[in-house]
Motif scaffolding. Structure first.
Motif, PDB file in Angstrom:
ATOM      1  N   PRO A 336      83.112 -65.029 -16.266  1.00  0.00           N
ATOM      2  CA  PRO A 336      83.188 -66.493 -16.244  1.00  0.00           C
ATOM      3  C   PRO A 336      81.805 -67.113 -16.037  1.00  0.00           C
ATOM      4  O   PRO A 336      80.987 -66.578 -15.282  1.00  0.00           O
ATOM      5  CB  PRO A 336      84.120 -66.784 -15.062  1.00  0.00           C
ATOM      6  CG  PRO A 336      84.224 -65.529 -14.287  1.00  0.00           C
ATOM      7  CD  PRO A 336      83.872 -64.393 -15.179  1.00  0.00           C
ATOM      8  N   THR A 337      81.531 -68.192 -16.751  1.00  0.00           N
ATOM      9  CA  THR A 337      80.213 -68.825 -16.652  1.00  0.00           C
ATOM     10  C   THR A 337      80.246 -70.046 -15.750  1.00  0.00           C
ATOM     11  O   THR A 337      79.219 -70.495 -15.290  1.00  0.00           O
ATOM     12  CB  THR A 337      79.703 -69.247 -18.049  1.00  0.00           C
ATOM     13  OG1 THR A 337      80.731 -70.012 -18.689  1.00  0.00           O
ATOM     14  CG2 THR A 337      79.367 -68.031 -18.893  1.00  0.00           C
ATOM     15  N   LYS A 338      81.426 -70.597 -15.541  1.00  0.00           N
ATOM     16  CA  LYS A 338      81.525 -71.777 -14.671  1.00  0.00           C
ATOM     17  C   LYS A 338      82.578 -71.511 -13.607  1.00  0.00           C
ATOM     18  O   LYS A 338      83.701 -71.138 -13.931  1.00  0.00           O
ATOM     19  CB  LYS A 338      81.921 -73.013 -15.484  1.00  0.00           C
ATOM     20  CG  LYS A 338      80.756 -73.639 -16.222  1.00  0.00           C
ATOM     21  CD  LYS A 338      81.246 -74.818 -17.048  1.00  0.00           C
ATOM     22  CE  LYS A 338      80.189 -75.261 -18.031  1.00  0.00           C
ATOM     23  NZ  LYS A 338      80.773 -75.976 -19.180  1.00  0.00           N
ATOM     24  N   LEU A 339      82.181 -71.659 -12.359  1.00  0.00           N
ATOM     25  CA  LEU A 339      83.143 -71.495 -11.266  1.00  0.00           C
ATOM     26  C   LEU A 339      83.131 -72.771 -10.430  1.00  0.00           C
ATOM     27  O   LEU A 339      82.062 -73.361 -10.198  1.00  0.00           O
ATOM     28  CB  LEU A 339      82.748 -70.303 -10.383  1.00  0.00           C
ATOM     29  CG  LEU A 339      82.853 -68.901 -10.995  1.00  0.00           C
ATOM     30  CD1 LEU A 339      82.313 -67.861 -10.022  1.00  0.00           C
ATOM     31  CD2 LEU A 339      84.287 -68.572 -11.385  1.00  0.00           C
ATOM     32  N   SER A 340      84.293 -73.161  -9.965  1.00  0.00           N
ATOM     33  CA  SER A 340      84.348 -74.280  -9.014  1.00  0.00           C
ATOM     34  C   SER A 340      83.820 -73.770  -7.666  1.00  0.00           C
ATOM     35  O   SER A 340      83.672 -72.550  -7.460  1.00  0.00           O
ATOM     36  CB  SER A 340      85.787 -74.770  -8.880  1.00  0.00           C
ATOM     37  OG  SER A 340      86.555 -73.758  -8.251  1.00  0.00           O
ATOM     38  N   ALA A 341      83.559 -74.669  -6.774  1.00  0.00           N
ATOM     39  CA  ALA A 341      83.053 -74.287  -5.449  1.00  0.00           C
ATOM     40  C   ALA A 341      84.038 -73.346  -4.750  1.00  0.00           C
ATOM     41  O   ALA A 341      83.646 -72.330  -4.180  1.00  0.00           O
ATOM     42  CB  ALA A 341      82.793 -75.538  -4.600  1.00  0.00           C
ATOM     43  N   ASP A 342      85.332 -73.680  -4.863  1.00  0.00           N
ATOM     44  CA  ASP A 342      86.370 -72.839  -4.252  1.00  0.00           C
ATOM     45  C   ASP A 342      86.360 -71.431  -4.824  1.00  0.00           C
ATOM     46  O   ASP A 342      86.372 -70.441  -4.095  1.00  0.00           O
ATOM     47  CB  ASP A 342      87.761 -73.449  -4.499  1.00  0.00           C
ATOM     48  CG  ASP A 342      88.036 -74.625  -3.577  1.00  0.00           C
ATOM     49  OD1 ASP A 342      87.141 -74.927  -2.736  1.00  0.00           O
ATOM     50  OD2 ASP A 342      89.124 -75.230  -3.717  1.00  0.00           O
ATOM     51  N   GLN A 343      86.318 -71.385  -6.170  1.00  0.00           N
ATOM     52  CA  GLN A 343      86.337 -70.075  -6.854  1.00  0.00           C
ATOM     53  C   GLN A 343      85.118 -69.260  -6.445  1.00  0.00           C
ATOM     54  O   GLN A 343      85.214 -68.078  -6.135  1.00  0.00           O
ATOM     55  CB  GLN A 343      86.349 -70.273  -8.377  1.00  0.00           C
ATOM     56  CG  GLN A 343      87.676 -70.799  -8.892  1.00  0.00           C
ATOM     57  CD  GLN A 343      87.591 -71.263 -10.335  1.00  0.00           C
ATOM     58  OE1 GLN A 343      86.518 -71.648 -10.810  1.00  0.00           O
ATOM     59  NE2 GLN A 343      88.731 -71.229 -11.022  1.00  0.00           N
ATOM     60  N   ARG A 344      83.973 -69.926  -6.444  1.00  0.00           N
ATOM     61  CA  ARG A 344      82.746 -69.236  -6.094  1.00  0.00           C
ATOM     62  C   ARG A 344      82.848 -68.652  -4.677  1.00  0.00           C
ATOM     63  O   ARG A 344      82.472 -67.502  -4.434  1.00  0.00           O
ATOM     64  CB  ARG A 344      81.551 -70.201  -6.194  1.00  0.00           C
ATOM     65  CG  ARG A 344      80.241 -69.478  -6.042  1.00  0.00           C
ATOM     66  CD  ARG A 344      79.004 -70.334  -6.242  1.00  0.00           C
ATOM     67  NE  ARG A 344      77.864 -69.557  -5.787  1.00  0.00           N
ATOM     68  CZ  ARG A 344      77.213 -68.690  -6.561  1.00  0.00           C
ATOM     69  NH1 ARG A 344      77.561 -68.534  -7.829  1.00  0.00           N
ATOM     70  NH2 ARG A 344      76.223 -67.979  -6.071  1.00  0.00           N
ATOM     71  N   GLY A 345      83.420 -69.456  -3.781  1.00  0.00           N
ATOM     72  CA  GLY A 345      83.611 -68.984  -2.407  1.00  0.00           C
ATOM     73  C   GLY A 345      84.447 -67.721  -2.377  1.00  0.00           C
ATOM     74  O   GLY A 345      84.103 -66.744  -1.692  1.00  0.00           O
ATOM     75  N   LEU A 346      85.529 -67.700  -3.168  1.00  0.00           N
ATOM     76  CA  LEU A 346      86.419 -66.526  -3.188  1.00  0.00           C
ATOM     77  C   LEU A 346      85.714 -65.295  -3.742  1.00  0.00           C
ATOM     78  O   LEU A 346      85.854 -64.191  -3.223  1.00  0.00           O
ATOM     79  CB  LEU A 346      87.671 -66.830  -4.014  1.00  0.00           C
ATOM     80  CG  LEU A 346      88.681 -67.759  -3.338  1.00  0.00           C
ATOM     81  CD1 LEU A 346      89.745 -68.225  -4.320  1.00  0.00           C
ATOM     82  CD2 LEU A 346      89.345 -67.020  -2.157  1.00  0.00           C
ATOM     83  N   VAL A 347      84.949 -65.510  -4.811  1.00  0.00           N
ATOM     84  CA  VAL A 347      84.235 -64.377  -5.422  1.00  0.00           C
ATOM     85  C   VAL A 347      83.194 -63.826  -4.451  1.00  0.00           C
ATOM     86  O   VAL A 347      83.028 -62.607  -4.311  1.00  0.00           O
ATOM     87  CB  VAL A 347      83.587 -64.782  -6.771  1.00  0.00           C
ATOM     88  CG1 VAL A 347      82.708 -63.666  -7.314  1.00  0.00           C
ATOM     89  CG2 VAL A 347      84.668 -65.146  -7.790  1.00  0.00           C
ATOM     90  N   GLU A 348      82.507 -64.762  -3.751  1.00  0.00           N
ATOM     91  CA  GLU A 348      81.522 -64.316  -2.759  1.00  0.00           C
ATOM     92  C   GLU A 348      82.191 -63.482  -1.664  1.00  0.00           C
ATOM     93  O   GLU A 348      81.682 -62.446  -1.247  1.00  0.00           O
ATOM     94  CB  GLU A 348      80.814 -65.523  -2.145  1.00  0.00           C
ATOM     95  CG  GLU A 348      79.724 -66.087  -3.053  1.00  0.00           C
ATOM     96  CD  GLU A 348      79.132 -67.404  -2.564  1.00  0.00           C
ATOM     97  OE1 GLU A 348      78.105 -67.823  -3.135  1.00  0.00           O
ATOM     98  OE2 GLU A 348      79.712 -68.018  -1.643  1.00  0.00           O
TER      99      GLU A 348
END
Ligand SMILES: [Zn+2]
Ligand SMILES: [Zn+2]
Length: 377
Positions: A336-348
């Motif tokens: 994925p090239t675009k993540l929302s802040a929430d998604q990014r938090g989960l991936v981190e």
């Protein structure tokens, strides 16, 4: 015994003359001494025949070389049983020359008749989609072709008339001339060997006996055809002449490229994007085959980009075999090239929990080796 002149001398060319020079020389003499231009002149007629004979020999490499080596003796042998069709291109030469057929030179209208001839074969390129090639199909195609004229039934003669017996050869199709003690047959130049002359040519086909028509045909394409394959439709080529059989029509397949599938014989290749999460976790992914069947393929957990899933029997059918090739699904792992802040938090969060799972020891070792080789550090 009639004195025979040297063929080169008759045509007025050198012994080394090229085929082209010989042809030109013959044309010149043929125009000059043509019987039509010199009616009743026996000398001209003799010169015309002489030139024709010289041309017949010198334009044929085999006869020419025998004449060069053995003189008239060399070709005389041959003339006793020679093939009158060897004279066939006289009419072509003179036709060329005058811009119309030999029959016209002799003051008669219309095409002369020849024996039955098979019609020419035709070729048609049939474009198909990959789906059509996979399922098989029926296509309507339009073929422009020569068919037997329906006004005259292919005879070339105006309805109600019929071709007359050729007066030059009296219907024999050949004329004889004396060469020494040999009587030599030549295809009759007036009727081109057909023995009949068409004095009132059919107005619809201009005496050709054939008409240009557009034929509409149904073509049944079997499942599994590939580009370059040919279907032969007997008797669907051009019509024969003078009762000869029609030629064949060859329908050549040209399968267009497909947006999704790439073909390799009976195998198909499909590139399928899966998300990085599907690749990590594994997933069941729906696909549709070239025949429209819904299938599910299993993407294994830990799938790497470029991994291939082989689906047996989901490729192209094979012509006349009832078998099907396989489908190769090439997995394209999409990050994925675009993540929302929430998604990014989960991936981190996931990254922290999972940690650095790439086994980089081997690479690190190789990088060290490279550095040592470069700088000795
Ligand atoms: Zn006709
Ligand atoms: Zn004739």
């Amino acid at each position: 015994m009639v004195t025979t002149r040297d063929y080169y001398e008759i045509l007025g060319v050198e012994r080394e003359a090229s085929v082209d020079e010989i042809k030109k020389a013959y044309r010149r003499l043929a125009v000059q001494f043509h019987p039509d231009k010199n009616p009743g002149d026996a000398t001209a007629e003799e010169r015309f025949k002489e030139a024709s004979e010289a041309y017949a020999v010198l334009s044929d490499p085999d006869k020419r070389s025998r004449f060069d080596r053995f003189g008239h003796q060399g070709v005389g042998q041959d003339f006793s049983g020679f093939d009158p069709t060897a004279f066939g291109d006289f009419s072509d030469i003179l036709g060329d020359l005058f811009g119309f057929g030999f029959g016209d030179i002799f003051g008669r209208r219309g095409r002369s008749r020849q024996g039955p001839q098979r019609g020419r074969d035709l070729q048609y390129t049939l474009r198909l989609t990959l789906e059509e090639a996979a399922t098989g199909t029926e296509k309507t195609i339009r073929i422009p072709r020569q068919e037997s004229c329906n006004a005259c039934g292919g005879s070339g003669a105006e309805p109600g008339t019929s071709p007359e017996t050729c007066s030059t050869c009296r219907g024999a199709g050949q004329v004889m001339f004396q060469r020494g003690f040999l009587s030599v047959a030549q295809t009759c130049p007036a009727c081109r060997g057909g023995g009949r002359i068409n004095s009132s040519p059919c107005s619809q086909c201009d005496g050709q006996g054939q008409d240009e028509v557009e034929a509409t045909l149904r073509v049944t394409v079997p499942a599994g055809v590939d580009s370059g394959m040919r279907l032969r439709l007997a008797n669907e080529g051009e019509g024969g002449r003078q009762g000869g059989p029609a030629g064949s029509l060859f329908v050549v397949m040209a399968v267009e490229p497909h947006e999704l599938f790439e073909r390799e014989g009976s195998r198909l290749h499909l590139e399928l994007p899966v998300s990085v999460f599907q690749a990590i976790l594994g997933s069941e992914v729906p696909i549709t085959t070239i025949l429209g069947e819904d299938q599910t393929i299993s993407v294994a957990a830990g799938t790497q980009p470029g991994d291939v899933v082989r689906v047996k029997g989901a490729g192209m059918p094979e012509v006349d075999r009832g078998r099907r090739g396989d489908l190769f699904v090439h997995l394209k792992v999409v990050v994925p090239t675009k993540l929302s802040a929430d998604q990014r938090g989960l991936v981190e969060e996931a990254a922290r929990v999972v940690g650095d799972v790439v086994d980089s020891e081997r690479h690190n070792g190789l990088f060290e080796k490279l550095k040592r080789a470069l700088g000795g550090e």
